[in-house]
Write a protein that holds these residues in place. Structure first.
Motif, PDB file in Angstrom:
ATOM      1  N   THR A 175       0.813  -1.226   0.000  1.00  0.00           N
ATOM      2  CA  THR A 175       0.000   0.000   0.000  1.00  0.00           C
ATOM      3  C   THR A 175       0.843   1.271   0.000  1.00  0.00           C
ATOM      4  O   THR A 175       0.468   2.252  -0.636  1.00  0.00           O
ATOM      5  N   SER A 176       1.964   1.260   0.684  1.00  0.00           N
ATOM      6  CA  SER A 176       2.768   2.476   0.797  1.00  0.00           C
ATOM      7  C   SER A 176       3.951   2.448  -0.171  1.00  0.00           C
ATOM      8  O   SER A 176       4.332   1.401  -0.701  1.00  0.00           O
ATOM      9  N   ALA A 177       4.543   3.617  -0.355  1.00  0.00           N
ATOM     10  CA  ALA A 177       5.730   3.715  -1.207  1.00  0.00           C
ATOM     11  C   ALA A 177       6.855   2.855  -0.655  1.00  0.00           C
ATOM     12  O   ALA A 177       7.604   2.232  -1.418  1.00  0.00           O
ATOM     13  N   MET A 178       6.973   2.792   0.671  1.00  0.00           N
ATOM     14  CA  MET A 178       8.017   1.973   1.279  1.00  0.00           C
ATOM     15  C   MET A 178       7.770   0.494   1.029  1.00  0.00           C
ATOM     16  O   MET A 178       8.709  -0.275   0.802  1.00  0.00           O
ATOM     17  N   ASP A 179       6.502   0.062   1.054  1.00  0.00           N
ATOM     18  CA  ASP A 179       6.170  -1.334   0.749  1.00  0.00           C
ATOM     19  C   ASP A 179       6.698  -1.717  -0.629  1.00  0.00           C
ATOM     20  O   ASP A 179       7.311  -2.776  -0.817  1.00  0.00           O
ATOM     21  N   PHE A 180       6.429  -0.849  -1.603  1.00  0.00           N
ATOM     22  CA  PHE A 180       6.859  -1.136  -2.973  1.00  0.00           C
ATOM     23  C   PHE A 180       8.376  -1.081  -3.093  1.00  0.00           C
ATOM     24  O   PHE A 180       8.983  -1.899  -3.797  1.00  0.00           O
ATOM     25  N   TYR A 181       8.983  -0.130  -2.411  1.00  0.00           N
ATOM     26  CA  TYR A 181      10.442  -0.030  -2.467  1.00  0.00           C
ATOM     27  C   TYR A 181      11.095  -1.307  -1.955  1.00  0.00           C
ATOM     28  O   TYR A 181      12.007  -1.858  -2.588  1.00  0.00           O
ATOM     29  N   LEU A 182      10.636  -1.793  -0.823  1.00  0.00           N
ATOM     30  CA  LEU A 182      11.221  -2.999  -0.241  1.00  0.00           C
ATOM     31  C   LEU A 182      10.978  -4.222  -1.120  1.00  0.00           C
ATOM     32  O   LEU A 182      11.864  -5.070  -1.285  1.00  0.00           O
ATOM     33  N   ALA A 183       9.774  -4.310  -1.700  1.00  0.00           N
ATOM     34  CA  ALA A 183       9.437  -5.466  -2.548  1.00  0.00           C
ATOM     35  C   ALA A 183      10.285  -5.479  -3.812  1.00  0.00           C
ATOM     36  O   ALA A 183      10.791  -6.537  -4.225  1.00  0.00           O
ATOM     37  N   VAL A 184      10.454  -4.321  -4.431  1.00  0.00           N
ATOM     38  CA  VAL A 184      11.253  -4.256  -5.657  1.00  0.00           C
ATOM     39  C   VAL A 184      12.733  -4.396  -5.339  1.00  0.00           C
ATOM     40  O   VAL A 184      13.486  -5.054  -6.076  1.00  0.00           O
ATOM     41  N   ASP A 185      13.175  -3.804  -4.245  1.00  0.00           N
ATOM     42  CA  ASP A 185      14.581  -3.914  -3.848  1.00  0.00           C
ATOM     43  C   ASP A 185      14.976  -5.375  -3.638  1.00  0.00           C
ATOM     44  O   ASP A 185      16.108  -5.776  -3.967  1.00  0.00           O
ATOM     45  N   ALA A 186      14.060  -6.176  -3.121  1.00  0.00           N
ATOM     46  CA  ALA A 186      14.350  -7.594  -2.889  1.00  0.00           C
ATOM     47  C   ALA A 186      14.554  -8.364  -4.195  1.00  0.00           C
ATOM     48  O   ALA A 186      15.170  -9.442  -4.192  1.00  0.00           O
ATOM     49  N   LEU A 187      14.066  -7.811  -5.298  1.00  0.00           N
ATOM     50  CA  LEU A 187      14.223  -8.477  -6.594  1.00  0.00           C
ATOM     51  C   LEU A 187      15.613  -8.259  -7.189  1.00  0.00           C
ATOM     52  O   LEU A 187      15.986  -8.931  -8.152  1.00  0.00           O
ATOM     53  N   LYS A 188      16.374  -7.306  -6.648  1.00  0.00           N
ATOM     54  CA  LYS A 188      17.751  -7.035  -7.088  1.00  0.00           C
ATOM     55  C   LYS A 188      17.821  -6.740  -8.587  1.00  0.00           C
ATOM     56  O   LYS A 188      18.516  -7.406  -9.350  1.00  0.00           O
TER      57      LYS A 188
END
Length: 208
Positions: A175-188
């Motif tokens: 839901t939040s910008a941080m949620d998306f940042y962490l999810a995409v960051d985990a994809l490397k």
């Protein structure tokens, strides 16, 4: 006429692919091919014929089982590429729609695909692109992915963009910008940023 019938049926019925709960999505390859056929076909049609084709396609999409988000996007694309014989190409239309939805005023991109944004720009767009695609089913994500590939040409980028835009299930609870940042960051998926890019960024900052 038979070709148009096939396209209408495909867009309204065969291309409807629901996202599976908890699973990454995959591109719907034929939907882009069908839209390219329409894009090519319009150059042979007059204004009245284009209008009739636009209405038929729009009505078919309205009556389809596509999600609201996918239907809205598909209808917008179809409308844009059936406006006039000399209008913008499908690729240009999709690049502009994708860029508009990114809502990144500081990101100066060329929707013609003639310039190649460096890795800083590419990396900064991965999270917003994942957010833009998140509420869509496979068809919507496929269209936005093709638009993103036009905005960010370059070797290896289609695969990185695909991962960012298809890997996150719709029910991930982001839901939040941080949620998306962490999810995409985990994809490397970030590309390496060179010292020259960092120095160029500093020079521009000092100049401003």
């Amino acid at each position: 006429m038979r070709e148009i019938d096939d396209i209408v049926h495909y867009l309204a019925v065969e291309s409807v692919v629901a996202a599976e709960l908890g699973k990454p999505q995959s591109p719907v390859s034929d939907v882009w091919e069908k839209l390219e056929t329409i894009d090519s076909m319009r150059r042979k049609l007059g204004d009245s014929q284009l209008g009739a084709l636009r209405k038929r396609l729009s009505d078919a999409i309205d009556g389809s089982s596509h999600s609201r988000e996918d239907a809205e996007l598909l209808r917008k694309v179809v409308s844009a590429i059936t406006q006039q014989t000399g209008g913008a190409s499908l690729r240009r239309v999709m690049a502009e729609i994708t860029f508009e939805r990114l809502q990144l005023p500081d990101l100066d991109l060329d929707p013609t695909g003639r310039t190649v944004p460096d890795s800083r720009y590419f990396n900064s767009a991965l999270v917003p692109l994942a957010e833009v695609a998140y509420d869509h089913d496979p068809v919507g994500r496929t269209l936005l992915w093709n638009g993103a590939c036009r905005l960010f040409p370059g070797a290896g980028r289609p695969e990185r963009l695909r991962s960012a835009m298809f890997s996150l299930p719709k029910d991930s609870g982001l839901t939040s910008a941080m949620d998306f940042y962490l999810a995409v960051d985990a994809l490397k998926l970030d590309e390496p940023v060179t010292d020259e890019m960092v120095e160029d960024m500093r020079r521009k900052a000092d100049g401003s």
